[in-house]
Motif scaffolding. Structure first.
Motif, PDB file in Angstrom:
ATOM      1  N   UNK A 277    -106.055 -33.700 -14.853  1.00  0.00           N
ATOM      2  CA  UNK A 277    -104.925 -34.485 -14.367  1.00  0.00           C
ATOM      3  C   UNK A 277    -105.338 -35.923 -14.080  1.00  0.00           C
ATOM      4  N   UNK A 278    -106.526 -36.100 -13.541  1.00  0.00           N
ATOM      5  CA  UNK A 278    -107.028 -37.447 -13.260  1.00  0.00           C
ATOM      6  C   UNK A 278    -107.188 -38.240 -14.551  1.00  0.00           C
ATOM      7  N   UNK A 279    -107.686 -37.575 -15.601  1.00  0.00           N
ATOM      8  CA  UNK A 279    -107.855 -38.250 -16.882  1.00  0.00           C
ATOM      9  C   UNK A 279    -106.499 -38.607 -17.491  1.00  0.00           C
ATOM     10  N   UNK A 280    -105.528 -37.693 -17.383  1.00  0.00           N
ATOM     11  CA  UNK A 280    -104.199 -37.972 -17.901  1.00  0.00           C
ATOM     12  C   UNK A 280    -103.559 -39.149 -17.176  1.00  0.00           C
ATOM     13  N   UNK A 281    -103.751 -39.190 -15.865  1.00  0.00           N
ATOM     14  CA  UNK A 281    -103.204 -40.297 -15.086  1.00  0.00           C
ATOM     15  C   UNK A 281    -103.855 -41.612 -15.493  1.00  0.00           C
ATOM     16  N   UNK A 282    -105.172 -41.590 -15.702  1.00  0.00           N
ATOM     17  CA  UNK A 282    -105.881 -42.801 -16.132  1.00  0.00           C
ATOM     18  C   UNK A 282    -105.379 -43.265 -17.503  1.00  0.00           C
ATOM     19  N   UNK A 283    -105.130 -42.305 -18.399  1.00  0.00           N
ATOM     20  CA  UNK A 283    -104.634 -42.657 -19.732  1.00  0.00           C
ATOM     21  C   UNK A 283    -103.246 -43.288 -19.645  1.00  0.00           C
TER      22      UNK A 283
ATOM     23  N   UNK B 249    -100.586 -50.526 -18.530  1.00  0.00           N
ATOM     24  CA  UNK B 249    -101.206 -51.845 -18.456  1.00  0.00           C
ATOM     25  C   UNK B 249    -101.171 -52.555 -19.800  1.00  0.00           C
ATOM     26  N   UNK B 250    -101.342 -51.760 -20.887  1.00  0.00           N
ATOM     27  CA  UNK B 250    -101.270 -52.353 -22.227  1.00  0.00           C
ATOM     28  C   UNK B 250     -99.876 -52.903 -22.505  1.00  0.00           C
ATOM     29  N   UNK B 251     -98.841 -52.157 -22.049  1.00  0.00           N
ATOM     30  CA  UNK B 251     -97.474 -52.630 -22.233  1.00  0.00           C
ATOM     31  C   UNK B 251     -97.227 -53.921 -21.460  1.00  0.00           C
ATOM     32  N   UNK B 252     -97.761 -53.974 -20.251  1.00  0.00           N
ATOM     33  CA  UNK B 252     -97.614 -55.206 -19.465  1.00  0.00           C
ATOM     34  C   UNK B 252     -98.324 -56.368 -20.145  1.00  0.00           C
TER      35      UNK B 252
ATOM     36  N   UNK C 121     -85.246 -45.327 -28.722  1.00  0.00           N
ATOM     37  CA  UNK C 121     -85.611 -44.444 -27.618  1.00  0.00           C
ATOM     38  C   UNK C 121     -87.027 -43.930 -27.768  1.00  0.00           C
ATOM     39  N   UNK C 122     -87.687 -43.782 -26.635  1.00  0.00           N
ATOM     40  CA  UNK C 122     -89.055 -43.258 -26.613  1.00  0.00           C
ATOM     41  C   UNK C 122     -89.124 -41.844 -26.055  1.00  0.00           C
ATOM     42  N   UNK C 123     -87.989 -41.276 -25.679  1.00  0.00           N
ATOM     43  CA  UNK C 123     -88.031 -39.938 -25.099  1.00  0.00           C
ATOM     44  C   UNK C 123     -88.915 -39.921 -23.867  1.00  0.00           C
ATOM     45  N   UNK C 124     -89.814 -38.945 -23.826  1.00  0.00           N
ATOM     46  CA  UNK C 124     -90.707 -38.782 -22.676  1.00  0.00           C
ATOM     47  C   UNK C 124     -92.075 -39.429 -22.894  1.00  0.00           C
ATOM     48  N   UNK C 125     -92.240 -40.175 -24.001  1.00  0.00           N
ATOM     49  CA  UNK C 125     -93.562 -40.606 -24.420  1.00  0.00           C
ATOM     50  C   UNK C 125     -94.135 -41.775 -23.625  1.00  0.00           C
ATOM     51  N   UNK C 126     -93.315 -42.500 -22.892  1.00  0.00           N
ATOM     52  CA  UNK C 126     -93.824 -43.679 -22.171  1.00  0.00           C
ATOM     53  C   UNK C 126     -93.394 -43.654 -20.700  1.00  0.00           C
ATOM     54  N   UNK C 127     -93.918 -42.704 -19.940  1.00  0.00           N
ATOM     55  CA  UNK C 127     -93.581 -42.648 -18.510  1.00  0.00           C
ATOM     56  C   UNK C 127     -94.202 -43.820 -17.759  1.00  0.00           C
ATOM     57  N   UNK C 128     -93.546 -44.259 -16.716  1.00  0.00           N
ATOM     58  CA  UNK C 128     -94.119 -45.319 -15.879  1.00  0.00           C
ATOM     59  C   UNK C 128     -94.728 -44.751 -14.606  1.00  0.00           C
ATOM     60  N   UNK C 129     -94.446 -43.472 -14.319  1.00  0.00           N
ATOM     61  CA  UNK C 129     -95.104 -42.747 -13.233  1.00  0.00           C
ATOM     62  C   UNK C 129     -95.411 -41.346 -13.757  1.00  0.00           C
ATOM     63  N   UNK C 130     -96.394 -40.644 -13.186  1.00  0.00           N
ATOM     64  CA  UNK C 130     -96.674 -39.279 -13.641  1.00  0.00           C
ATOM     65  C   UNK C 130     -95.475 -38.362 -13.374  1.00  0.00           C
ATOM     66  N   UNK C 131     -95.126 -37.536 -14.366  1.00  0.00           N
ATOM     67  CA  UNK C 131     -94.108 -36.517 -14.157  1.00  0.00           C
ATOM     68  C   UNK C 131     -94.677 -35.388 -13.309  1.00  0.00           C
ATOM     69  N   UNK C 132     -93.812 -34.734 -12.538  1.00  0.00           N
ATOM     70  CA  UNK C 132     -94.262 -33.607 -11.726  1.00  0.00           C
ATOM     71  C   UNK C 132     -94.687 -32.463 -12.625  1.00  0.00           C
ATOM     72  N   UNK C 133     -95.644 -31.693 -12.167  1.00  0.00           N
ATOM     73  CA  UNK C 133     -96.158 -30.580 -12.959  1.00  0.00           C
ATOM     74  C   UNK C 133     -95.070 -29.542 -13.193  1.00  0.00           C
TER      75      UNK C 133
END
Length: 206
Positions: free
Chosen positions: A8-14, A20-23, A152-164
């Motif tokens: 989960x930590x790695x997914x959050x970092x990704x 950040x790349x989008x910004x 549309x990007x669907x779920x592919x570009x979240x700005x916060x982590x989705x709940x498990x």
């Protein structure tokens, strides 16, 4: 549990890196004229629960939960009202030739409602149709068709982590509208006068 935590930590970092790349992509975007920024700030102040203005990106973000009903692509009346005022800003002389990009996003909750699945079988299609629904409201309020694109990007570009467990996140359900530094090329025509009407398709036999 440790392995799951590390994953989960790695997914959050990704996800953070992607954000950040989008910004960074928008970092070189020329700033909007101050008169436009002021108008967009005032609009966000009038609808603080519905939308927010990101001055760095020249982007207005509408919250999908207040813009649409669950699983719907029909823009709610209050959101239409705000989009009408936003359209007036987009037609200000300072930016009247700049291109507009409308992008829909969802969370990661799969679509289960049968009625929704008939028109929007997955989140990618739902996000795209919502983007076009917002674009249609802008068109109806005088923004030229030649300026606006939607996707549309669907779920592919979240700005916060989705709940498990596919429980999603409200912040990820959104429609973002970017005022691009690019302008409509000269010589573009919206439609061709006198074009022949399309012929009706012949029904297939059972």
């Amino acid at each position: 549990l440790k392995q799951e935590r590390d994953l989960l930590a790695q997914q959050l970092a990704d996800l953070q890196k992607k954000y950040n790349d989008l910004l960074a992509l928008g970092a070189n975007t020329p700033a909007l004229p101050e008169s436009v920024n002021n108008a967009l700030r005032d609009l966000a102040a009038k609808y603080p629960d519905l939308l927010e203005f990101d001055e760095r990106l020249g982007m207005v973000r509408f919250k999908s939960d207040l813009t649409f009903d669950l699983g719907s692509t029909e823009v709610k009346p209050r959101a239409k009202e705000a989009l009408g005022k936003f359209a007036a800003i987009l037609n200000m002389p300072e930016i009247a030739q700049q291109e507009i990009q409308v992008v829909g996003h969802t969370d990661d909750v799969p679509i289960h409602q049968t009625a929704t699945m008939r028109m929007n079988p997955n989140n990618w299609i739902l996000s795209t149709n919502r983007g076009w629904a917002v674009a249609d409201v802008l068109h109806a309020n005088g923004v030229s068709d030649s300026r606006v694109t939607a996707s549309g990007w669907g779920e592919q570009r979240p700005i916060v982590p989705n709940a498990a467990g596919h429980r999603g996140a409200e912040a990820n359900r959104r429609v973002e509208i970017y005022i691009r530094p690019t302008k409509v090329p000269e010589g573009i025509t919206v439609s061709t006068p006198g074009a022949a009407a399309p012929k009706a398709a012949t029904p297939r036999k059972p």
